[in-house]
Design a protein around this motif. Structure first.
Motif, PDB file in Angstrom:
ATOM      1  N   ASN A   1       3.701  -1.087   4.935  1.00 56.69           N
ATOM      2  CA  ASN A   1       3.962  -2.741   5.367  1.00 56.69           C
ATOM      3  C   ASN A   1       4.861  -3.879   4.152  1.00 56.69           C
ATOM      4  OD1 ASN A   1       1.715  -3.656   4.226  1.00 56.69           O
ATOM      5  ND2 ASN A   1       0.958  -5.035   5.937  1.00 56.69           N
ATOM      6  N   ARG A   2       4.847  -3.029   3.491  1.00 57.82           N
ATOM      7  CA  ARG A   2       5.429  -4.058   1.723  1.00 57.82           C
ATOM      8  C   ARG A   2       6.489  -3.462   1.088  1.00 57.82           C
ATOM      9  NH1 ARG A   2       1.558  -3.704  -2.093  1.00 57.82           N
ATOM     10  NH2 ARG A   2      -0.309  -5.029  -0.033  1.00 57.82           N
ATOM     11  N   TYR A   3       7.709  -4.324   0.881  1.00 60.10           N
ATOM     12  CA  TYR A   3       8.661  -3.912   0.307  1.00 60.10           C
ATOM     13  C   TYR A   3       8.751  -4.604  -0.703  1.00 60.10           C
ATOM     14  CZ  TYR A   3       9.275  -1.057   4.345  1.00 60.10           C
ATOM     15  OH  TYR A   3       9.532   0.121   5.323  1.00 60.10           O
ATOM     16  N   VAL A   4       9.170  -4.123  -1.777  1.00 59.41           N
ATOM     17  CA  VAL A   4       9.324  -4.545  -2.992  1.00 59.41           C
ATOM     18  C   VAL A   4      10.259  -4.410  -3.844  1.00 59.41           C
ATOM     19  CG1 VAL A   4       6.775  -5.133  -3.130  1.00 59.41           C
ATOM     20  CG2 VAL A   4       7.489  -2.849  -4.075  1.00 59.41           C
ATOM     21  N   ILE A   5      11.125  -5.458  -4.457  1.00 62.02           N
ATOM     22  CA  ILE A   5      11.785  -5.265  -5.724  1.00 62.02           C
ATOM     23  C   ILE A   5      11.270  -4.876  -6.705  1.00 62.02           C
ATOM     24  CG2 ILE A   5      13.768  -6.358  -7.467  1.00 62.02           C
ATOM     25  CD1 ILE A   5      14.777  -8.011  -5.712  1.00 62.02           C
ATOM     26  N   PRO A   6      11.349  -3.162  -7.308  1.00 59.76           N
ATOM     27  CA  PRO A   6      10.720  -2.353  -8.809  1.00 59.76           C
ATOM     28  C   PRO A   6      10.421  -3.081  -9.756  1.00 59.76           C
ATOM     29  CG  PRO A   6      11.947  -1.153  -7.105  1.00 59.76           C
ATOM     30  CD  PRO A   6      12.560  -2.593  -7.450  1.00 59.76           C
ATOM     31  N   ASN A   7       9.331  -3.536 -10.458  1.00 53.42           N
ATOM     32  CA  ASN A   7       8.377  -3.998 -10.993  1.00 53.42           C
ATOM     33  C   ASN A   7       8.811  -5.538 -11.165  1.00 53.42           C
ATOM     34  OD1 ASN A   7       8.473  -1.784 -12.456  1.00 53.42           O
ATOM     35  ND2 ASN A   7      10.300  -1.678 -12.511  1.00 53.42           N
ATOM     36  N   LYS A   8       9.286  -6.075  -9.854  1.00 55.00           N
ATOM     37  CA  LYS A   8       8.923  -7.905  -9.734  1.00 55.00           C
ATOM     38  C   LYS A   8       8.084  -8.229  -8.568  1.00 55.00           C
ATOM     39  CE  LYS A   8      13.632  -8.583 -10.975  1.00 55.00           C
ATOM     40  NZ  LYS A   8      15.002  -9.588 -10.892  1.00 55.00           N
ATOM     41  N   GLY A   9       8.597  -7.433  -7.606  1.00 55.40           N
ATOM     42  CA  GLY A   9       6.643  -7.561  -5.863  1.00 55.40           C
ATOM     43  C   GLY A   9       5.992  -6.746  -6.272  1.00 55.40           C
ATOM     44  N   SER A  10       4.789  -7.743  -5.708  1.00 49.55           N
ATOM     45  CA  SER A  10       3.658  -7.408  -5.831  1.00 49.55           C
ATOM     46  C   SER A  10       2.674  -7.879  -4.983  1.00 49.55           C
ATOM     47  CB  SER A  10       3.420  -6.571  -7.151  1.00 49.55           C
ATOM     48  OG  SER A  10       2.968  -8.365  -7.295  1.00 49.55           O
ATOM     49  N   PHE A  11       1.830  -7.176  -4.364  1.00 49.73           N
ATOM     50  CA  PHE A  11       0.518  -7.660  -3.775  1.00 49.73           C
ATOM     51  C   PHE A  11      -0.729  -7.210  -4.629  1.00 49.73           C
ATOM     52  CE2 PHE A  11      -2.698  -9.205  -0.917  1.00 49.73           C
ATOM     53  CZ  PHE A  11      -3.257 -10.017  -1.137  1.00 49.73           C
ATOM     54  N   PHE A  12      -1.359  -7.713  -5.667  1.00 51.44           N
ATOM     55  CA  PHE A  12      -2.527  -6.657  -6.475  1.00 51.44           C
ATOM     56  C   PHE A  12      -3.880  -7.206  -6.142  1.00 51.44           C
ATOM     57  CE2 PHE A  12       0.403  -8.046 -10.735  1.00 51.44           C
ATOM     58  CZ  PHE A  12       1.164  -6.165 -10.705  1.00 51.44           C
ATOM     59  N   GLN A  13      -4.212  -8.402  -5.382  1.00 53.71           N
ATOM     60  CA  GLN A  13      -5.286  -8.550  -4.871  1.00 53.71           C
ATOM     61  C   GLN A  13      -5.509  -7.298  -3.971  1.00 53.71           C
ATOM     62  OE1 GLN A  13      -7.851 -12.288  -2.533  1.00 53.71           O
ATOM     63  NE2 GLN A  13      -7.361 -11.840  -4.120  1.00 53.71           N
ATOM     64  N   GLU A  14      -4.671  -6.967  -2.538  1.00 48.91           N
ATOM     65  CA  GLU A  14      -4.772  -5.556  -2.618  1.00 48.91           C
ATOM     66  C   GLU A  14      -4.351  -4.246  -3.006  1.00 48.91           C
ATOM     67  OE1 GLU A  14      -2.905  -5.185   1.739  1.00 48.91           O
ATOM     68  OE2 GLU A  14      -1.728  -3.889   0.998  1.00 48.91           O
ATOM     69  N   ASP A  15      -3.820  -4.359  -3.464  1.00 49.08           N
ATOM     70  CA  ASP A  15      -4.057  -3.464  -4.755  1.00 49.08           C
ATOM     71  C   ASP A  15      -5.040  -2.806  -5.537  1.00 49.08           C
ATOM     72  OD1 ASP A  15      -1.497  -2.751  -3.805  1.00 49.08           O
ATOM     73  OD2 ASP A  15       0.457  -3.256  -6.167  1.00 49.08           O
ATOM     74  N   TYR A  16      -5.696  -3.697  -5.546  1.00 44.81           N
ATOM     75  CA  TYR A  16      -7.255  -4.085  -7.012  1.00 44.81           C
ATOM     76  C   TYR A  16      -8.553  -2.950  -6.005  1.00 44.81           C
ATOM     77  CZ  TYR A  16      -4.267  -5.946 -11.275  1.00 44.81           C
ATOM     78  OH  TYR A  16      -3.140  -5.623 -11.952  1.00 44.81           O
ATOM     79  N   LEU A  17      -8.614  -4.241  -4.696  1.00 46.55           N
ATOM     80  CA  LEU A  17      -9.282  -3.781  -3.633  1.00 46.55           C
ATOM     81  C   LEU A  17      -9.292  -2.792  -3.667  1.00 46.55           C
ATOM     82  CD1 LEU A  17     -11.567  -5.383  -1.723  1.00 46.55           C
ATOM     83  CD2 LEU A  17      -9.488  -5.288  -0.107  1.00 46.55           C
ATOM     84  N   PHE A  18      -7.794  -1.437  -3.419  1.00 47.43           N
ATOM     85  CA  PHE A  18      -8.041  -0.768  -2.661  1.00 47.43           C
ATOM     86  C   PHE A  18      -7.933   0.304  -3.957  1.00 47.43           C
ATOM     87  CE2 PHE A  18      -4.980  -1.184   1.198  1.00 47.43           C
ATOM     88  CZ  PHE A  18      -5.847  -1.765   1.395  1.00 47.43           C
ATOM     89  N   GLN A  19      -7.830  -0.465  -5.105  1.00 47.35           N
ATOM     90  CA  GLN A  19      -8.063   1.183  -6.296  1.00 47.35           C
ATOM     91  C   GLN A  19     -10.127   0.731  -6.543  1.00 47.35           C
ATOM     92  OE1 GLN A  19      -5.786  -0.308  -9.331  1.00 47.35           O
ATOM     93  NE2 GLN A  19      -4.385  -0.368  -8.151  1.00 47.35           N
ATOM     94  N   GLY A  20     -10.219   0.370  -5.947  1.00 49.31           N
ATOM     95  CA  GLY A  20     -12.398  -0.364  -6.021  1.00 49.31           C
ATOM     96  C   GLY A  20     -12.998  -1.493  -6.750  1.00 49.31           C
TER      97      GLY A  20
END
Ligand SMILES: C[S@@+](CC[C@H](N)C(=O)[O-])C[C@H]1O[C@@H](n2cnc3c(N)ncnc32)[C@H](O)[C@@H]1O
Ligand code: SF4
Length: 425
Positions: free
Chosen positions: A268-287
């Protein structure tokens, strides 16, 4: 449970599975939580200036409790000083509408954390705040930026004024665009815009209009939320789009964003490459663990998930009880779920469902996904929901659309049972 095939043929819809186990299953008592050294921090600010019809998040409108709540929040943060000495990788203010905080109050919270962990500004990749368009002004957000805020997640929901009106929101498209322009002028590096799918009065065509209007502003990140019917909301269900149309909107959104040069970061997320992100969710999902502060805030440690005072019916009561508990030196943690090894494995798959590293999975759990879930693996393959090579099992485009339904098939018997037994309170 109905088969995945039938569910897909009927365009069944499942609300977003953000965490596993889902919060409805928190029925245990707290035991000692173990946190990863790298840490996410979440702060819940439960105040709003409006009660949007579809919204069931823990919040109160136009309340005079803000100062007392803030005092309790600061005290809760200080009480957890030993955990906060870990490497803080992300800090996220969610709500409610945390952008209603004054600069003084936001500074107080950030200062309280950085007094405990003076390194936060060096270790945090992301300091993020949720906002409504009407709460944006140049002076305040310039100050927020100076405090370290580098990501603003603003809820537009739609750029069609008649839909805003039906949601009982105040950000008509003029205000939304003004707010975008202000945040651009402030120079927030990661501007996130939220759009919803399936709100009252919305059609596939009007959704398309919202997307094409939004793309012109080139937000670094866009989050699309299909409306979930939450308990105790005022949403009228007679003029909602069909489930099939919701799935159609996913396809339309994907095409428009990909054509505009965006990358699909997750379902459900679209980003401009290397600019957009949601690190809090990414890091949670990485453990990485996440510690949450405030009423209703959830904490996801390695061995246990737990939640502070919460109610999805009596929001004010839950907030008052949270304040009382903190003031009386009592723990605000009211419910929890302990993660067994089996639940950890299911969680790992759900968090990596978009692209599961087969070797890594076997290394961690000593079995392959196919051996563990032979029937599901076969269904996913036959229904063209996954593609597989020697390294990875990845969701196809169709699989991404049905990601949440697939997740539901990974829930354990125990989690399903607890979900069924759950009653809003
Ligand atoms: C907690 S809200 C915070 C943003 C801010 N308060 C606002 O409304 O603009 C975060 C996002 O959750 C989404 N959301 C709220 N209620 C939802 C629901 N019932 N189903 C799906 N998404 C929802 C909206 O897109 C919203 O922007
Ligand atoms: S959608 Fe945002 S502004 Fe509306 S009630 Fe929910 S948290 Fe508040």
């Amino acid at each position: 449970m109905t088969s995945l095939k039938t569910q897909i043929e009927n365009f069944e819809f499942h609300p977003e599975v953000y965490v596993y186990p889902t919060p409805r299953t928190y029925t245990s008592k707290l035991t000692k939580a173990e946190f990863t050294k790298d840490l996410n921090v979440y702060i819940h600010i439960p105040f709003c200036k409006q009660a949007c019809t579809y919204c069931g998040y823990l919040k109160i409108v136009n309340s005079d409790l803000q100062e007392t709540y803030l005092d309790a929040l600061l005290k809760e943060i200080k009480t957890n000083h030993s955990i906060l000495k870990n490497n803080i990788k992300t800090l996220h203010f969610g709500g409610g509408t945390p952008s209603l905080l004054s600069t003084k109050n936001l500074k107080q919270i950030i200062d309280t954390i950085s007094n405990i962990n003076p390194n936060i500004l060096n270790t945090a990749d992301e300091m993020s705040i949720e906002a409504t368009p009407e709460s944006i002004n140049y002076k305040k957000f310039s100050e927020f930026k100076k405090l370290g805020i580098n990501r603003v997640s603003m809820g537009l929901q739609t750029l069609v004024d008649s839909e805003i009106k039906l949601c009982k929101r105040n950000n008509f498209s003029k205000q939304s665009i003004e707010a975008i322009n202000i945040l651009r002028k402030v120079g927030i590096p990661n501007l996130v815009l939220d759009l919803m799918i399936g709100i009252e009065g919305q059609t596939v065509e009007s959704f398309k209009h919202s997307i094409t209007s939004l793309i012109k502003h080139r937000p670094e990140t866009v989050e699309l939320y299909a409306v979930g019917l939450m308990p105790n909301t005022r949403i009228k269900t007679h003029n909602l789009m069909t489930k099939k149309e919701i799935y159609e909107c996913y396809d339309i959104g994907r095409k428009l964003f990909l054509d505009a040069g965006y990358h699909q970061d997750c379902h459900n997320r679209y980003v401009i490459p290397n600019k957009g992100s949601f690190f809090q969710e990414d890091y949670l999902f990485q453990g990485l663990s996440l510690i949450g502060f405030g009423a209703g805030a959830r904490t996801y440690a390695k061995n246990i998930h737990y939640r502070n005072n919460y109610s999805n019916k009596a929001h004010k009561k839950a907030i008052l009880e949270y304040i009382d508990d903190i003031n009386n030196n009592k723990s605000p943690i009211k419910s929890a779920i302990i993660l067994t090894e089996n639940e950890k494995m299911r969680q790992y798959i759900i968090y990596n469902i978009e692209s599961l590293d087969k070797k890594e999975f076997r290394r961690k759990f000593n079995i392959s996904f196919q051996e563990q879930f032979p029937q599901l693996h076969q269904d996913l393959t036959n229904l063209n929901l996954i593609q597989e090579d020697w390294r990875r099992i990845s969701l196809t485009t169709k699989g991404l659309n049905f990601r949440d339904l697939i997740c539901k098939h990974l829930f354990s018997e125990n989690v399903r049972k607890l979900e069924e037994e759950y009653r809003p309170k």
